[in-house]
Design a protein around this motif. Structure first.
Motif, short mmCIF file in Angstrom:
data_model
loop_
_atom_site.label_atom_id
_atom_site.label_comp_id
_atom_site.label_asym_id
_atom_site.label_seq_id
_atom_site.Cartn_x
_atom_site.Cartn_y
_atom_site.Cartn_z
N LYS A 59 -7.26 10.90 5.00
CA LYS A 59 -6.20 10.17 5.70
C LYS A 59 -5.09 11.09 6.20
O LYS A 59 -4.04 10.62 6.64
CB LYS A 59 -5.62 9.09 4.79
N THR A 182 -4.36 1.25 -2.32
CA THR A 182 -3.80 1.21 -0.96
C THR A 182 -2.33 1.60 -0.97
O THR A 182 -1.86 2.34 -0.09
CB THR A 182 -3.96 -0.21 -0.37
N GLU A 183 -1.60 1.13 -1.98
CA GLU A 183 -0.16 1.43 -2.04
C GLU A 183 0.12 2.90 -2.36
O GLU A 183 1.04 3.49 -1.79
CB GLU A 183 0.52 0.52 -3.07
N ALA A 186 -0.40 4.85 0.70
CA ALA A 186 0.72 4.64 1.64
C ALA A 186 1.93 5.45 1.20
O ALA A 186 2.67 5.99 2.04
CB ALA A 186 1.06 3.15 1.72
N GLU A 189 1.43 8.92 2.31
CA GLU A 189 1.67 9.02 3.76
C GLU A 189 3.15 9.05 4.07
O GLU A 189 3.60 9.80 4.95
CB GLU A 189 1.00 7.84 4.47
N LEU A 190 3.90 8.25 3.35
CA LEU A 190 5.35 8.18 3.54
C LEU A 190 5.98 9.57 3.33
O LEU A 190 6.81 10.02 4.13
CB LEU A 190 5.90 7.16 2.54
N PRO A 216 5.13 0.45 -0.67
CA PRO A 216 4.97 1.51 0.35
C PRO A 216 4.35 1.02 1.66
O PRO A 216 4.77 1.45 2.74
CB PRO A 216 4.08 2.53 -0.35
N THR A 217 3.36 0.12 1.60
CA THR A 217 2.78 -0.38 2.85
C THR A 217 3.80 -1.16 3.65
O THR A 217 3.82 -1.10 4.89
CB THR A 217 1.55 -1.27 2.58
N SER A 218 4.66 -1.91 2.96
CA SER A 218 5.71 -2.66 3.65
C SER A 218 6.72 -1.71 4.27
O SER A 218 7.24 -1.97 5.35
CB SER A 218 6.41 -3.63 2.69
N LEU A 220 6.09 1.26 5.50
CA LEU A 220 5.49 1.81 6.71
C LEU A 220 5.47 0.79 7.85
O LEU A 220 5.59 1.14 9.02
CB LEU A 220 4.08 2.30 6.41
N LYS A 221 5.33 -0.50 7.52
CA LYS A 221 5.26 -1.54 8.55
C LYS A 221 6.64 -2.03 9.00
O LYS A 221 6.83 -2.35 10.18
CB LYS A 221 4.48 -2.75 8.02
N TYR A 248 11.27 -7.45 8.36
CA TYR A 248 10.19 -7.95 7.50
C TYR A 248 10.01 -9.46 7.73
O TYR A 248 8.89 -9.94 7.91
CB TYR A 248 10.54 -7.67 6.05
#
Length: 425
Positions: A59, A182-183, A186, A189-190, A216-218, A220-221, A248
């Protein structure tokens, strides 16, 4: 010689027996012994290098970032919802604490007043930013302030955990490993993108970050750079925190120009089993059934044409509400009806003053979650959809209770109690 040897053998025998007994007892109690702790650490490190790292690398995560994130990190066995490697999840037959108390406790003045008072003081201090946020996103400032206050006390709450320790542990051995995998990816990635340094990645026990408590996914979004410094900072920048919360909510469908709902009086002919986001009616239809605003005011003409949903979080033992789709957007922040109602009520108090609910909360609750779960399983066996037998009485459980009560000649209360649990066993 032979005497000393025989005595030494007996001593070693007694010592070995004692160690064996200790290990058996420790295993029964779930206590980690030194000899058992090391293999778990080793398994965790092997998992990091042989399982998580290849996916992270694929990734685009650098080895430098990966190593910096996990240097010195060991699995935190004190976190909840963990499953030891090679074991299956277990559910205790009986919980010894009443984990689901009366809904009224959620709205105790000592809990809600700091949020509303803090929100009002910060409303004036951040008026310009809140005005710009409402103009861009359509989310009222008081809603944003209520979430900020509820989540971290307007940033005052300190996050005591290392995010990579929490997320890594849970991705390795929790009951929701895929979610946390997944978190943690993320979170890597952050850091890789330079959005936060590793040493800033402090979290809650669940791995939530910053003042809005984003996973973390939130982040990034939804995280927003609203102060114009080039990066979204949900740890230190108040404009970024507030705008990120609004963004959000917009992502999940916040409707500009509509509130969250209002408290109502629902007459006896309006069954509490009509509750839920899948049983909406036009507000005018609810009014025709006898539902009226608790404050005595009339619904606005524009609202009468719109859809509303009945909410009775304590069944007939508490206040009733007609809520809008925006209420269910708030539930995307936290899936609890009580959480969404807390935010809604706190926002009203920030905007209008510290009024309490018109309806009274009755003496319900104080049940073990395991008792409620057994009730839910009994209802499922009878063909009712309770959502999930998780020990939490959500709207599907509440209305299933009401429907069962009505079919069995009982007054519909739409809320679990000890007598109902006993009847359904």
């Amino acid at each position: 010689m032979s005497g000393r040897t025989e005595g030494g053998a007996k001593e070693r025998g007694f010592y070995g027996l004692a160690v064996t007994i200790f290990v058996v007892i420790a295993m029964a109690l779930g206590v980690s012994t030194p000899s058992r702790a090391a293999p778990i650490d080793d398994q965790f490190q092997a998992w990091l290098q042989n399982d998580l790292w290849p996916e992270a690398q694929a990734k685009g995560i650098s080895k430098k970032t990966f190593d910096a994130a996990f240097i010195g990190v060991k699995p935190n066995l004190k976190l909840p919802d963990l499953v030891m490697p090679g074991k299956k999840p277990t559910t205790p037959e009986k919980q010894h604490q009443a984990e689901f108390g009366p809904p009224a406790n959620y709205f105790a003045e000592k809990i809600i007043r700091p949020v509303t008072a803090g929100g009002r003081s910060r409303e004036s201090a951040n008026a310009r930013v809140l005005g710009l946020i409402e103009k861009r996103y359509g989310v009222p400032g008081e809603i944003v302030l209520a979430i900020w206050g509820r989540e971290t006390g307007f940033g005052a709450a300190r996050m005591p955990y290392d995010a990579f320790e929490v997320l890594g542990t849970k991705a390795f051995m929790s009951t929701k490993k895929d979610f946390f995998r997944t978190e943690v990816l993320a979170a890597l990635e952050l850091v890789e993108r330079g959005l936060a340094p590793v040493n800033a990645m402090k979290s809650s026990w669940a791995g939530a970050l910053g003042q809005p408590q984003f996973m973390p996914t939130s982040f990034l979004k939804h995280a927003v750079d609203f102060d114009g410094d080039g990066r979204p900072d949900i740890w230190n920048s108040t404009p970024d925190v507030l705008a990120s919360i609004a963004n959000y909510l917009v992502h999940y469908g916040w409707v500009r120009g509509r509130g969250w709902g209002t408290e109502v009086i629902a007459p006896a002919n309006v069954s509490c089993s009509l509750e839920g986001p899948d049983q909406g009616k036009k507000i005018s239809d609810w009014v025709a059934m006898g539902v009226r605003r608790a404050d005595g005011k009339a619904f606005q003409a524009s609202e009468l044409k719109a859809e509303g949903f009945l909410l009775m979080p304590a069944g007939r033992s508490g206040p009733a509400f007609l809520v809008t789709p925006n209420f269910y957007v708030l539930k995307e922040y936290n899936t609890s009806d009580l959480y969404a109602l807390f935010i809604s009520h706190a926002a009203d108090r920030i905007a209008k003053g510290d009024a309490t609910f018109a309806g009274d909360w009755g003496p319900v609750g104080d049940l073990h979650r395991s008792d409620i779960a057994s009730l839910q399983r009994a209802l499922e066996a009878k063909g009712y959809d309770v959502g999930s037998a998780d020990g939490l009485p959500g709207f599907k459980t509440r209305r299933s209770i009401g429907t069962w009560q009505s079919k069995n000649g009982k007054a519909a209360t739409c809320f679990p109690d000890a007598s109902l649990v006993a009847q359904m066993k």
